[in-house]
Design a protein around this motif. Structure first.
Motif, PDB file in Angstrom:
ATOM      1  N   ASN A  82       0.828  -1.213   0.000  1.00 16.01           N
ATOM      2  CA  ASN A  82       0.000   0.000   0.000  1.00 16.01           C
ATOM      3  C   ASN A  82       0.853   1.249   0.000  1.00 16.01           C
ATOM      4  O   ASN A  82       1.821   1.340   0.759  1.00 16.01           O
ATOM      5  CB  ASN A  82      -0.883   0.038   1.258  1.00 16.01           C
ATOM      6  N   VAL A  83       0.485   2.182  -0.851  1.00 17.56           N
ATOM      7  CA  VAL A  83       1.064   3.523  -0.843  1.00 17.56           C
ATOM      8  C   VAL A  83      -0.088   4.500  -0.990  1.00 17.56           C
ATOM      9  O   VAL A  83      -1.204   4.117  -1.352  1.00 17.56           O
ATOM     10  CB  VAL A  83       2.086   3.726  -1.987  1.00 17.56           C
ATOM     11  N   ARG A  84       0.189   5.736  -0.741  1.00 11.73           N
ATOM     12  CA  ARG A  84      -0.853   6.758  -0.906  1.00 11.73           C
ATOM     13  C   ARG A  84      -1.299   6.756  -2.369  1.00 11.73           C
ATOM     14  O   ARG A  84      -0.508   6.984  -3.260  1.00 11.73           O
ATOM     15  CB  ARG A  84      -0.319   8.113  -0.499  1.00 11.73           C
ATOM     16  N   GLY A  85      -2.548   6.453  -2.587  1.00 13.15           N
ATOM     17  CA  GLY A  85      -3.087   6.488  -3.938  1.00 13.15           C
ATOM     18  C   GLY A  85      -3.147   5.157  -4.659  1.00 13.15           C
ATOM     19  O   GLY A  85      -3.638   5.090  -5.772  1.00 13.15           O
ATOM     20  N   GLY A  86      -2.649   4.079  -4.039  1.00  9.21           N
ATOM     21  CA  GLY A  86      -2.705   2.807  -4.743  1.00  9.21           C
ATOM     22  C   GLY A  86      -2.294   1.622  -3.892  1.00  9.21           C
ATOM     23  O   GLY A  86      -1.714   1.775  -2.825  1.00  9.21           O
ATOM     24  N   GLU A  87      -2.617   0.432  -4.404  1.00  8.29           N
ATOM     25  CA  GLU A  87      -2.261  -0.810  -3.714  1.00  8.29           C
ATOM     26  C   GLU A  87      -1.961  -1.875  -4.754  1.00  8.29           C
ATOM     27  O   GLU A  87      -2.552  -1.908  -5.829  1.00  8.29           O
ATOM     28  CB  GLU A  87      -3.415  -1.308  -2.844  1.00  8.29           C
ATOM     29  N   LEU A  88      -1.006  -2.732  -4.411  1.00  7.65           N
ATOM     30  CA  LEU A  88      -0.677  -3.888  -5.245  1.00  7.65           C
ATOM     31  C   LEU A  88      -1.070  -5.130  -4.465  1.00  7.65           C
ATOM     32  O   LEU A  88      -0.611  -5.330  -3.339  1.00  7.65           O
ATOM     33  CB  LEU A  88       0.818  -3.913  -5.566  1.00  7.65           C
ATOM     34  N   ASP A  89      -1.894  -5.981  -5.067  1.00  4.30           N
ATOM     35  CA  ASP A  89      -2.316  -7.205  -4.374  1.00  4.30           C
ATOM     36  C   ASP A  89      -1.139  -8.144  -4.190  1.00  4.30           C
ATOM     37  O   ASP A  89      -0.832  -8.559  -3.077  1.00  4.30           O
ATOM     38  CB  ASP A  89      -3.432  -7.910  -5.146  1.00  4.30           C
ATOM     39  N   LEU A  90      -0.497  -8.520  -5.298  1.00  5.02           N
ATOM     40  CA  LEU A  90       0.619  -9.468  -5.256  1.00  5.02           C
ATOM     41  C   LEU A  90       1.680  -9.032  -6.265  1.00  5.02           C
ATOM     42  O   LEU A  90       1.348  -8.598  -7.368  1.00  5.02           O
ATOM     43  CB  LEU A  90       0.142 -10.877  -5.605  1.00  5.02           C
TER      44      LEU A  90
END
Length: 122
Positions: A36-44
């Motif tokens: 998680n970062v400000r403005g987005g997320e990566l599942d895997l």
């Protein structure tokens, strides 16, 4: 938190776990989960011999609203690309790898619909 929301989160986590197992069976090394970062997320995120594979996992209990790929809107793609840029900035050891964005749909029957190169960063 509402019960419906909790169960959706649990279904999403379970779907991610199933995709994670499939990716590891391919011999891929996991780099991140729920980054998680400000403005987005990566599942895997996985490292292969020559790629960094970013996977968006989509659980679909019903198919009548469109498939997994259709649910990843252009806005969602931009958020994933933004988070990937943050990941690459934080981990320069991956900077020389090509990046591939996959979408994996998981349905009630535990079928994985793996779409490689589902979208591209511009």
């Amino acid at each position: 938190m509402a019960v419906g929301k909790l169960s959706r989160l649990a279904l999403g986590r379970d779907a991610e776990t199933r995709v994670d197992r499939a990716a590891r069976r391919r011999g891929w090394r996991r780099v991140a989960r729920n980054y998680n970062v400000r403005g987005g997320e990566l599942d895997l995120v996985y490292r292969t011999a020559d790629l960094l594979v970013v996977i968006e996992v989509r659980y679909r209990s019903r198919g009548d609203y469109g498939g997994a790929a259709a649910s990843v809107t252009r806005a969602k793609q931009r958020r994933i690309i933004l988070a990937t840029r943050y990941l690459l900035a934080a981990h320069p050891e991956y900077a020389d790898l090509a990046v591939r964005f996959d979408v994996v749909g998981v349905d009630r029957a535990d079928t994985l619909n793996w779409i490689e190169n589902a979208f591209y960063a511009e």
